[in-house]
Design an enzyme around this catalytic site. Sequence first.
Site, PDB file in Angstrom:
ATOM      1  N   HIS A  56       1.292  -1.208   0.185  1.00  0.00           N
ATOM      2  CA  HIS A  56      -0.073   0.200   0.522  1.00  0.00           C
ATOM      3  C   HIS A  56       0.762   0.878   0.367  1.00  0.00           C
ATOM      4  O   HIS A  56       2.094   0.699   0.148  1.00  0.00           O
ATOM      5  CB  HIS A  56      -1.157  -0.257   1.352  1.00  0.00           C
ATOM      6  CG  HIS A  56      -0.158   0.038   2.780  1.00  0.00           C
ATOM      7  ND1 HIS A  56       0.332  -0.817   3.522  1.00  0.00           N
ATOM      8  CD2 HIS A  56      -0.383   1.054   3.494  1.00  0.00           C
ATOM      9  CE1 HIS A  56       0.944  -0.669   4.281  1.00  0.00           C
ATOM     10  NE2 HIS A  56       0.041   0.413   4.756  1.00  0.00           N
ATOM     11  N   HIS A  58       1.130   3.771   2.090  1.00  0.00           N
ATOM     12  CA  HIS A  58       1.815   4.671   3.103  1.00  0.00           C
ATOM     13  C   HIS A  58       3.668   4.675   2.387  1.00  0.00           C
ATOM     14  O   HIS A  58       4.070   3.888   2.987  1.00  0.00           O
ATOM     15  CB  HIS A  58       1.001   3.753   4.751  1.00  0.00           C
ATOM     16  CG  HIS A  58      -0.151   3.891   4.419  1.00  0.00           C
ATOM     17  ND1 HIS A  58      -0.653   3.182   5.984  1.00  0.00           N
ATOM     18  CD2 HIS A  58      -1.076   5.258   4.510  1.00  0.00           C
ATOM     19  CE1 HIS A  58      -1.785   3.766   5.801  1.00  0.00           C
ATOM     20  NE2 HIS A  58      -1.810   4.779   5.088  1.00  0.00           N
ATOM     21  N   ASP A  60       5.797   4.756   5.122  1.00  0.00           N
ATOM     22  CA  ASP A  60       6.269   3.576   5.510  1.00  0.00           C
ATOM     23  C   ASP A  60       6.159   2.001   5.271  1.00  0.00           C
ATOM     24  O   ASP A  60       7.186   0.811   5.411  1.00  0.00           O
ATOM     25  CB  ASP A  60       6.153   2.938   7.397  1.00  0.00           C
ATOM     26  CG  ASP A  60       5.105   2.473   7.364  1.00  0.00           C
ATOM     27  OD1 ASP A  60       3.780   2.992   6.798  1.00  0.00           O
ATOM     28  OD2 ASP A  60       3.983   1.727   8.345  1.00  0.00           O
ATOM     29  N   HIS A  61       5.641   2.440   4.127  1.00  0.00           N
ATOM     30  CA  HIS A  61       5.979   0.389   2.794  1.00  0.00           C
ATOM     31  C   HIS A  61       6.082   0.789   1.232  1.00  0.00           C
ATOM     32  O   HIS A  61       6.457   0.196   0.666  1.00  0.00           O
ATOM     33  CB  HIS A  61       4.265   0.780   2.694  1.00  0.00           C
ATOM     34  CG  HIS A  61       3.845  -0.142   4.426  1.00  0.00           C
ATOM     35  ND1 HIS A  61       3.710  -1.059   4.449  1.00  0.00           N
ATOM     36  CD2 HIS A  61       3.232   0.233   5.112  1.00  0.00           C
ATOM     37  CE1 HIS A  61       3.557  -1.635   6.145  1.00  0.00           C
ATOM     38  NE2 HIS A  61       3.620   0.201   6.425  1.00  0.00           N
ATOM     39  N   HIS A 114      -7.654  -0.979   5.432  1.00  0.00           N
ATOM     40  CA  HIS A 114      -6.412   0.201   6.189  1.00  0.00           C
ATOM     41  C   HIS A 114      -6.399   1.308   5.295  1.00  0.00           C
ATOM     42  O   HIS A 114      -6.497   2.398   5.533  1.00  0.00           O
ATOM     43  CB  HIS A 114      -4.930  -0.976   5.871  1.00  0.00           C
ATOM     44  CG  HIS A 114      -3.747   0.013   6.862  1.00  0.00           C
ATOM     45  ND1 HIS A 114      -4.105   0.346   8.695  1.00  0.00           N
ATOM     46  CD2 HIS A 114      -2.704  -0.116   5.963  1.00  0.00           C
ATOM     47  CE1 HIS A 114      -2.641   1.413   8.199  1.00  0.00           C
ATOM     48  NE2 HIS A 114      -2.204   1.189   7.155  1.00  0.00           N
ATOM     49  N   ASP A 133      -0.389  -4.624   5.904  1.00  0.00           N
ATOM     50  CA  ASP A 133      -0.722  -3.484   7.821  1.00  0.00           C
ATOM     51  C   ASP A 133      -2.338  -4.358   7.107  1.00  0.00           C
ATOM     52  O   ASP A 133      -3.202  -3.178   8.338  1.00  0.00           O
ATOM     53  CB  ASP A 133      -0.998  -2.382   7.495  1.00  0.00           C
ATOM     54  CG  ASP A 133       0.137  -1.512   7.622  1.00  0.00           C
ATOM     55  OD1 ASP A 133       1.663  -2.669   7.952  1.00  0.00           O
ATOM     56  OD2 ASP A 133       0.565   0.197   7.993  1.00  0.00           O
ATOM     57  N   HIS A 171       4.790  -4.766  10.964  1.00  0.00           N
ATOM     58  CA  HIS A 171       4.490  -3.962  12.002  1.00  0.00           C
ATOM     59  C   HIS A 171       4.920  -5.419  13.279  1.00  0.00           C
ATOM     60  O   HIS A 171       4.371  -6.533  13.460  1.00  0.00           O
ATOM     61  CB  HIS A 171       3.845  -3.379  12.480  1.00  0.00           C
ATOM     62  CG  HIS A 171       3.901  -2.421  11.058  1.00  0.00           C
ATOM     63  ND1 HIS A 171       4.697  -0.957  11.482  1.00  0.00           N
ATOM     64  CD2 HIS A 171       3.582  -1.882  10.204  1.00  0.00           C
ATOM     65  CE1 HIS A 171       4.217  -0.282  10.528  1.00  0.00           C
ATOM     66  NE2 HIS A 171       2.949  -0.612  10.080  1.00  0.00           N
TER      67      HIS A 171
HETATM   68 FE    FE Z   1       2.190  -0.161   8.578  1.00  0.00          FE
HETATM   69 ZN    ZN Z   2       0.031   1.836   6.287  1.00  0.00          ZN
END
Ligand code: FE
Ligand code: ZN
Length: 255
Positions: A56, A58, A60-61, A114, A133, A171
């Site tokens: 996805h 985001h 941090d991805h 998400h 996530d 995570h």
């Molecule tokens: Fe994440």
């Molecule tokens: Zn995420």
Amino acid sequence: MTIEVHQFPCLSDNYGFLVRDDATGAVATIDTPDADAVNAALEERGWSLTHIFNTHHHFDHAGGNEALKARWGCQIVGAANDAGRIPGIDKGVHDGDRVSLGDSEAVVFEVPGHTVGHIAFYFASDGVAFVGDTLFALGCGRLFEGTPEQMWSSLGKLLALPDDTIVYCAHEYTQANANFALSVDPDNEALVARASDIARLRADGLPTVPTSMALEKATNPFLRPASVTLRQSLNMSAATDVEVFAETRRRKDNF
Ligand code: FE
Ligand code: ZN
């Protein structure tokens, strides 16, 4: 068609994953939480990056997409219906599509909730799923963009995977998730036992990822809205599964 998975910690609580196809040496990173950490993991092993599989958009991805593509010229695979938010995307994929990594292959599941464009990658011949996530050990992703209905139907796709599926989530949230899970399902003996395993692992600085579908089905409250004990503790005996799921998610948001 066999893969090797290398897992390593990234940022504050993310995991990075490198997947290598044994037959051809093709290597994918599942998401790009931190380009430097991904590069270090590749260099340690002498592996060359050929693909990025994004779950996805985001940061941090997908935050390391452009730096990694600039260095390796790798192909970026992401959700077709979220292509505008996946930096550098080369190949947009839909539910049920198959993506190749050398001689190995992953099936794409669209798992919105998400984010609206979240996808998961399932390597069926190795029994391995990368779920980003969407599903966590004892948890599920926050509903930033989707509805409880969407998320429950997305989790249903993962629930259909074989019990021995190895589940890589993005995570290390497990300890906090365990505390919440115990608050809504305190009489679940499998959960109580797992929570003490988790506390021991974390005290030793060890990861609780990957998990398995069997373990999640037995202990993860977000996968257990049909559970009689969970329903009793929520006072929702007559509710539908999606109502119980939505209430569980709401409680976790406020926990
Ligand atoms: Fe994440
Ligand atoms: Zn995420």
